[in-house]
Structure formats: C-alpha cells, structure tokens
Design an enzyme around this catalytic site. Structure first.
Site, short mmCIF file in Angstrom:
data_model
loop_
_atom_site.label_atom_id
_atom_site.label_comp_id
_atom_site.label_asym_id
_atom_site.label_seq_id
_atom_site.Cartn_x
_atom_site.Cartn_y
_atom_site.Cartn_z
N VAL A 1 -49.28 40.35 16.75
CA VAL A 1 -48.20 39.66 16.03
C VAL A 1 -47.06 39.32 16.98
CG1 VAL A 1 -46.45 39.91 14.23
CG2 VAL A 1 -48.79 40.63 13.80
N ASP B 1 -46.30 -7.79 20.86
CA ASP B 1 -46.70 -9.10 20.39
C ASP B 1 -45.48 -10.01 20.43
OD1 ASP B 1 -48.32 -11.07 19.12
OD2 ASP B 1 -47.37 -10.57 17.21
N ASP C 1 -47.53 -7.61 14.22
CA ASP C 1 -47.40 -7.80 12.78
C ASP C 1 -48.60 -8.49 12.16
OD1 ASP C 1 -47.06 -10.31 13.87
OD2 ASP C 1 -45.43 -10.88 12.51
N ASP D 1 -53.51 -7.80 15.79
CA ASP D 1 -52.90 -6.70 16.53
C ASP D 1 -53.42 -5.33 16.09
OD1 ASP D 1 -51.10 -8.50 17.85
OD2 ASP D 1 -49.88 -8.53 16.04
N ASN E 1 -39.62 37.06 13.81
CA ASN E 1 -40.19 35.72 13.98
C ASN E 1 -39.73 34.73 12.92
OD1 ASN E 1 -41.56 36.46 16.25
ND2 ASN E 1 -43.55 36.70 15.26
#
Length: 931
Positions: free
Chosen positions: A299, A346, A649, A653, A744
C-alpha cells in the site's frame, strides 16, 4: 480473372480490377459498356437484385462499438489495479477487512473513471453512415424513379440537378452547366465545373477528375446524368471510412509515460515486499505478521491515488478548455495538447473562412482593394488618393445580372459561392442585386458551361442616360479577352484591345500569383437585335468591350496570423495541408507566415517516405492533397518523434484527425470530423487551438509537479518500511495499512488541489515544446524524487526514534503516532513548496494555498485526538510539547527544499539567460527544438 453472375435478363460481367478502374480516363460509352448498363433505360429489377447481392447496399459500414463490460475488463487489467486487487484479497485473508474495503473501493473508482472515458470513443464511421443521401432519382426499366440512395448499385443511371447531394460515385454521361461543391472531400474551396469529356491521362488527382462526381458532395449549379461506378465502401467516402476503421486510437504521451512509471513502481513495490518477507521468514515471524507487513509495504509503495488524482487534474483542465471554447473528448487529450510540436492545419474553413470574397479589383486600368469579411455586405472599395471615383455601373450590371446566387443580409448564401462574392461586391458598390434583377430581367442568356467557361446574359439597361439593349459577359480572363475587340480605359473611353492587352494580361497574372481566382467582365451594345439574339445568343458573344477583372479568394480568419505567430514563438511548426491548388495554398501560406516550401499532391505522392521525412523541415504548404496524403504526413511526422495536432472541418480530414495525436475538429464542420477528432473548437477559431495548447502545457506542468510530490512521498514510505524491516524497528511495521491509506487520500488530496489551482507561468508560450522522448521519470527527475523522498523519510524516522515511550506494532503508541503526524504535516508543507519548480513555492499567490492546506492539518489533528479515528488508525493522543516537536521536524522539509531550489536558480542564472532559447525558437522553431 472475370467473375460472372447470371441475372434474369442479362449476364453481368465485371473484373476485379474494375473495382479500382480509372473511370475518368475512359470514354463515357466505354464506361457504360464496362458496367453493362443502358444509359436510356437503366437496369432492370432483376439486374439490380443480382448486383446488390454481389456488391451490397450503398451504405457505409459502421464500426462495432465495444461493450461496456469489455472496456471495464481492460481497465481491470491495468497493472496498478491488479496490484490493488491482490492487496485487497490478502487483506481479507488476514482479517484486515477495513483495509480490504478501502482498497476495493479504490479499484472500483479507477475502473469506473477509466470506463467512462473509453465509452466516449468516437463512432466515426457511424457518422459517415448518417450522412448517406436519403433520396435519388434513378432510371430503372426506362422509368425515372425516386428511391432511397442506399438502394443504388453500380450501373444505375442517376439524374442530378442543383441542390442535390450526389448519392454515389459516378461518371458523367451528360451535363449542362454542372458545378459541384467538393470541399468536404477534397478541400477545394470553390465549386468545381464538371464536364463529361474524357481525361487524357490516368494520373489525375481526385480534385481534378472533372468528369466524375462523388458521394455526399453537393450540386451547386446545372443538371447532369451520371452512371453509378462505385457504391458503399468502394466510394471515396467509403475509402475514408475504411481508413478510419484501420486507424487504431493511439495512447496519449501521458498514458504511455504513466504506464511506464507504473511498471517502475511495480518493480520497486514487489522488490521491497520480497525483501521484507524474506527478512521476516529469516526472523521466524508468523504468516499473519508477514502478510500484514507485505500489505503495509504494498500500500505504501503503490501510488493508489495517482490515477484518480491525475484524472481530477485533467478534468479540471478540460473545464478550463471548455471555458476557452475547446471541448476535449478524453481527459488524457488535455495533456497531449501541451506536448504538441507540429500543427497540420486544413485551410478551408479552418485557417480561412470558407466564404469566397473579392479582395482585388482591376477596372479601367486602375487597381482597387476591397475590404470586408466573408459574405457580410459591409466594406469599402479603396483607391489611390486624389483620383476620381469611377462610374462602376457597367461592372455592377455584370456582378448582379450575370449571376444567379443570392446573399441575405445575414450572410446566408443560396447558389454558387463565387457568384455570392460578386453579389457582395455589388452591395459594397451600393447596388442591390435582387432589386436590379427584378428591374432588368433577362431577354436571353448563354448559361455557364465548363466547355466554354463563360456566361452571357442580355438585358435592356440604362447606359449613359438612355436605355440600351446590352450584353453582359462573365468568365475566365483568357476566354473573355479572346472574345474582346476593345477595352475601357481611364475616363470611360474605349481603345482597341491590342493597345492594352499586355496590361490586362499582367494584371491577371498578378492576381493569379497571389492565389486569387480571377473573373473578367465584358459588355456589348446590341440595340435593335433582340430577335436575332433570342434566336442564337451564342453567336453574339464576340466583339466585346473589356470592362474589368475581380480577384476572389477564401480569406484568412482575422485571428489566424497572430495564432501562427504565437505558435512559432512557442516552438511549434505549423503546416497547411489542403485540397486547393498549390499556387493558391502557397499564397495563403505566405500571408500567414508559415515558412518556406510548397509542394503539390502529385510531387508528394512521388516521394518515398524517407525522402519526404528528410524534406519536411523545408516544406510548410501542401496543396492538392488527398485524404491518404494527410494520413501519410501525420504518420511520418509521428515516426519522426513529433506530437502532431491536425485541424480540419471536412470529411476528407477525418482519417488524419483520428491518426493525429490530437485531432482538432471545427464546431461548424462535418459530424464525421467531430466524431473522428479528439477536440472540437466550438468557435472555429484557429487561435483557440493555440490557447488550448497553452492550457495543455500548464496542465502537464501541474502533473509533473504532482508526480514529483507523489513520488517523493512514495520513496519516503518505501524507505521507512524497508529500514523498519531491515533494522527490526517496531517489528518492521512503521505505519499501519490504514495509516498509509489515510495519508494517500485525506492528506495528499489537498496539496494536489493546491498544485491544480496554481496560476500558469507567464512565460509558458515562450518555451519550446517538451521533448516527447524525455519521460516524466527521466534520470534527473528520478534523482530529485529520491532526494526529496530521503529527506521526508529521514525526518519521519528521526521523529519516531526520538519519541518517548515504547513502540508496538499491534497497539497505539506515541512513536508511531508522531511518525504519522510528521509524515502528514511534512506532506502538506512539501506540497506547498513543490507546486513550482525551480520557482519558489512560497511566492505569491500563497494565501489561497494556505487556506486549502489548513484542512489536512485539521484532519491530522482529528485522526490523532478523536476516539473512533484512534481505534481505526491505531493512533494515540499527543501532548502539546509532542505536537510542537512534530511541527519542528516537519518544517525541516520545506526549508531544505526551498534552499535547494535557490541554489539551482542561481546556477541557472550563471549558466545563461533562457531568453536566448526563446529568441532562437522565434527565428527557427525546428532548430531550437533540436538544440
């Protein structure tokens, strides 16, 4: 080998090679014969059924979605989760039920969080299927029938007209003034004129196959008849779908690094467990004691909270990105943004507005510039100071009457985008196109056709004070000039064309070299010839008078230039990859300041991967590329070590977006692209991507800070248990398992929150991208983690050894409680100073951090002083002096860490200012990154 399949009426034969045939290079009659169809009557029902059985439906196949359980199982197989499962099982065996329950809950939480992310996987091909055209007009058995486009088969004869979506790939048999908008497939911003004529070569780029039409592109003008050549997955859209299916989603750099770190931690954890167990066996300790020691060690050595806390920080970053109008689908993509070293963008709709706009005007021997954005009708026409404003009437007639598109005041376009740009220019001149068309209707016309590349209309118009019967012509400059005899010059007089031809040709060339699409306008007066014109309008398209030329372009988004400049200053290479011609793309690239080098698709395809990789540093503009080219470029860059962001877009693509490390879709783009990408820019702003990269870099810095903090504490705990076991301190049990779990979660959580909320450094975008080959756990970082861990371990062990009272592994004791308190407070203070490196963690703003860190201090007090927590954690109450001693021990940790950082900052200043590197990045990002 030919394969045949009988039908009730005819045997249809088609070779395998024909599925990839270059239909555009074959005569229309040859295509019809190869497809075994009839252009007049089409296919019979029996033939259709046979072909559907053979080729399937005209549908895009969808990727099967993974089940929730299969995804959850993959999450369970994660090495860290498997280690935690083992800890839970052993805890149950030895009766440590509370520990088992806490660990099991942690495993469930990790699995649920991971599964939720994976379930957001993109259904890219499903989106393609949704784009399928619902209806098509088909000739079947000699009758024109409207049916679902999914029912089409190769050989069907389909009728098209303006406004239609092309239902399948096909070869044109007949057409009249046909134009299609193919931006979704090729990236070409302007509509493409189509003609059934046969191309004379088989080596033609997709965007130049003018006798072909393609599925899911739109008809903007004219009519046509086509024969279906490919359906379903054989269409160009189907090929994109196949590429999407073939591209496996890649793990983010952070995922890869955390996986590698987990393996390292596994080795550390199980090595430490093995040492402790071996020592216990040699000492003759009981099995229960050994198992308890092993659980405590495991642990402490497993960063049980790391996945959860990293997810929390990434989720916080995702919210920040959403506020900046960038939506990420997977939390790990937040960090990937910060590692971006290359942006492949693009052009159409991403860097540009995808709205054709007149930018330059040449009229009567004079130049004018036109401003205004897209299809907005606001804008001015500027000229040289001191010159008289010319009479634009004849040009305005041509802009309005020699076109059919309409543009609303809100910018909505119906018709051809290029003609829409002309209507907008007329509005800037002060002329209303719809009103002008109603006032001066056409008497006759010669509609545009790609065969002769012009359009002519005939009207009764007011010209210089009287109504005249006039012809208006619009077309390509070379075509219009060839039909002109005279030209207007300054002052409105006309001269023989030969006197000014060189000037007009030079003006056309100047606009073309800037990447502008040039249209020329001409006129002719034909008083008294209405009957002859009506009978044969084409014969009068000659002896024209040249009026002027306009230069049209899809303009850059206003923010694009600044965004590219910012990217360069951050050491990020930006490349433009588009379906437009290389000349147009090169002009846009120069305006953006992308860098040297432009190449066309044909040249690109002729290069080997090795040649292309070597040439990439000198290539920044790629024109006339195919979807396959975009995919290949992303792959080559990734193999070269780059972290690639790809923006786009359109459907063409999609595959490259899925392949890229971070695919960025525009919010107004196609559904396919948004599904394929990992991030969506809701405002279509290229500059938002740069902002997102800055946020991504900041999140990575925070994760590095968290890992540094977490690993230092992990090393402290491992060393604490190892030393306790080796030297038999407290029977080898330095802390109980629940003490470790309390550390922890209830302690570590709050320093992590401080790290998460810390402001981003001001100079974040003046540094080059981090080297993706340099992991979080590199040698220097590992040494730093170990050093900080040794510091925390030494302080905690010292507090335990000098504490008063006896030690006991099975009962609450002051030494173990003081070790727990020192470790808790030390963790809180180390989180404060470790939130920045090498900058001081005590610098402003610090007040908010101290407020947050007061919570775990209070939690530590409760854990020691409240009865039910004492019973659960095995702690005992401390005296005031003991609490002060714990505070003194814990303060050593931040003092030492801050002193070490001061020394490092001083050394860095002496070794040279970092501004030199920033300057190098601004001049040459690639060279600076290499350095």
């Amino acid at each position: 080998m030919a394969t045949t399949e009988p039908t009730p009426d005819r045997v249809h034969t088609r070779t395998t090679a024909e599925s990839e045939a270059t239909w555009f290079a074959q005569d229309a009659d040859a295509v019809v014969a190869a497809l075994d169809t009839d252009p007049t009557s089409g296919l019979t029902d029996g033939e259709v059924d046979a072909r559907r059985r053979r080729y399937g439906g005209n549908e895009i196949a969808a990727e099967p979605a993974p089940s929730t359980w299969s995804i959850a199982l993959l999450q369970l197989k994660d090495p860290m989760n498997l280690m935690l499962v083992a800890v839970a099982v052993v805890s149950v065996i030895i009766g440590e039920v509370p520990t088992a329950l806490v660990v099991a809950a942690l495993v469930v939480l990790n699995i649920v969080l991971g599964t939720q992310q994976e379930l957001k996987a993109r259904a890219s091909v499903d989106a393609l299927a949704k784009m399928q055209t619902p209806q098509a007009r088909v000739i079947r058995g000699g009758t024109l029938t409207e049916l679902d486009a999914t029912e089409l088969v190769p050989g069907d004869i389909v009728a098209l007209e303006a406004g239609d979506i092309v239902p399948a790939d096909g070869r044109l048999l007949r057409s009249a003034t046909l134009e299609t908008q193919e931006a979704a497939l090729t990236g070409e911003s302007a509509p493409i004129a189509k003609d059934p004529g046969t191309l004379d070569t088989a080596d033609v780029a997709l965007g130049d196959r003018n006798n072909m039409v393609f599925q899911n592109t739109s008809v903007t003008r004219g009519t046509a008849t086509m024969v279906v050549t490919e359906t379903g997955m054989r269409t160009q859209m189907g090929l994109i779908a196949s590429m999407l299916s073939a591209v496996a989603p890649s793990k983010s750099p952070l995922q890869r690094e955390l996986n590698a770190l987990t393996k390292v931690l596994s080795v550390i954890a199980w090595t430490a467990v093995a040492i402790i167990v071996i020592l216990g066996v040699l000492r003759g300790q009981s099995l229960t004691t050994l198992l308890l020691l092993g659980i405590s060690m495991a642990v402490s050595a497993i960063p049980t909270g790391m996945p959860t806390f990293v997810q929390a920080m990434l989720a916080y970053g995702a919210r920040q990105l959403a506020d900046a109008k960038a939506i990420v689908k997977n939390l790990n993509d937040v960090e990937t943004l910060g590692a971006t070293s290359v942006i492949n963008s693009d052009k159409t709709g991403t860097l540009t507005m995808n709205q054709m706009t007149v930018r330059s005007l040449y009229f009567r021997g004079r130049w004018f510039t036109v401003d205004g954005e897209g299809y907005g009708k606001a804008g001015t026409i500027a000229q040289v100071a001191g010159e008289a404003v010319p009479d634009f009437t004849l040009l305005a007639y041509g802009l309005c009457l020699d076109s059919d598109a309409t543009v609303s005041d809100s910018g909505e376009v119906v018709g051809d985008p290029t003609e829409a740009a002309l209507v907008v220019l007329a509005a800037k001149i002060g002329v209303d196109a719809p009103l002008t068309r109603r006032t001066y209707p056409r008497v006759a016309e010669v509609p545009f056709d790609s065969a002769y590349k012009f359009m002519a209309t005939f009207h009764h118009l007011p010209v210089r004070g009287s109504t005249r019967f006039a012809e208006l012509v619009k077309g390509g400059p070379d075509v219009v000039l060839a039909r002109c005899a005279t030209a207007f010059v300054p002052g409105g007089e006309t001269v023989p064309l030969a006197e000014v031809r060189d000037e007009l040709v030079a003006a056309n060339r100047a606009m073309s070299e800037k990447g502008l699409r040039v249209l020329a306008f001409a006129t002719r007066l034909l008083d008294g010839q209405e009957a002859a014109v009506t009978a044969d309008p084409m014969s009068f398209v000659e002896d024209l008078t040249f009026v002027g030329m306009v230069g049209i372009i899809d303009p850059l988004r206003p923010e694009a230039i600044d965004a590219v400049r910012t990217a360069h200053s951050a050491g990020i290479d930006v490349r433009m990859i588009t379906g437009d011609h290389a000349i147009t793309a090169s002009a846009i690239g120069a305006e953006l300041g992308l860098g040297p080098g432009a190449i066309g698709g044909a040249e690109l395809q002729a290069m080997t991967d090795e040649e292309l990789a070597a040439a990439l540093p000198e290539l920044h503009v790629f024109g006339r590329v195919t979807p396959q080219d975009k995919l290949r470029l992303a792959d080559i860059m990734q193999r070269g070590g780059a972290i690639v962001a790809m923006t786009g877009d359109a459907v063409n693509d999609a595959a490259a977006l899925k392949k890229a490390d971070i695919g960025v879709a525009m919010g107004s783009g196609s559904e396919v692209t948004k599904q394929a990408g990992r991030m969506v820019l809701t405002d279509d702003n290229f500059g938002t991507l740069v902002t997102a990269i800055r946020l991504g870099r900041g999140i990575y810095e925070k994760i590095v800070s968290y890992v540094r903090y977490q690993m230092a504490k992990l090393f402290a705990m491992v060393l604490l248990f190892l030393v306790a076991s080796v030297f038999d301190i407290n029977d080898g049990i330095a802390l109980t398992p629940l003490m470790v779990l309390f550390q922890n979660f209830f302690i570590t959580l709050f320093p992590v929150a401080v790290i998460m909320l810390d402001p981003l450094p001001a100079d974040l975008m003046s540094k080059p991208p981090r080297d993706p080959k340099l992991p979080i756990a590199h040698r220097k970082a590992f040494i730093q983690w170990l050093a900080y861990g040794v510091l925390q371990f030494a302080v905690t062990l010292a507090a335990m050894l000098v504490a008063p009272g006896p030690m006991s592994p099975t009962e609450a004791s002051v030494p173990m409680t003081m070790a727990f308190v020192v470790l808790s407070i030390g963790s809180v203070l180390s989180g404060l100073v470790m939130r920045r490196d090498p900058e001081s963690g005590l610098a402003a703003p610090v007040l908010g951090a101290l407020k947050i860190l007061s919570i775990p201090i209070i939690a530590t007090v409760f854990a020691v002083e409240l009865g039910f927590l004492q019973d659960l954690l095995m702690t005992t109450s401390l005296t005031g002096g003991q609490w002060l001693a714990c505070m003194g021990w814990a303060l050593i940790i931040p003092v030492v860490i801050e002193t070490e950082k001061v020394i490092r900052r001083r050394r860095r200043r002496l070794s040279g200012p970092p501004e030199l590197l920033s300057a190098a990045v601004a001049v040459d990002p690639a060279r600076a990154r290499t350095a």
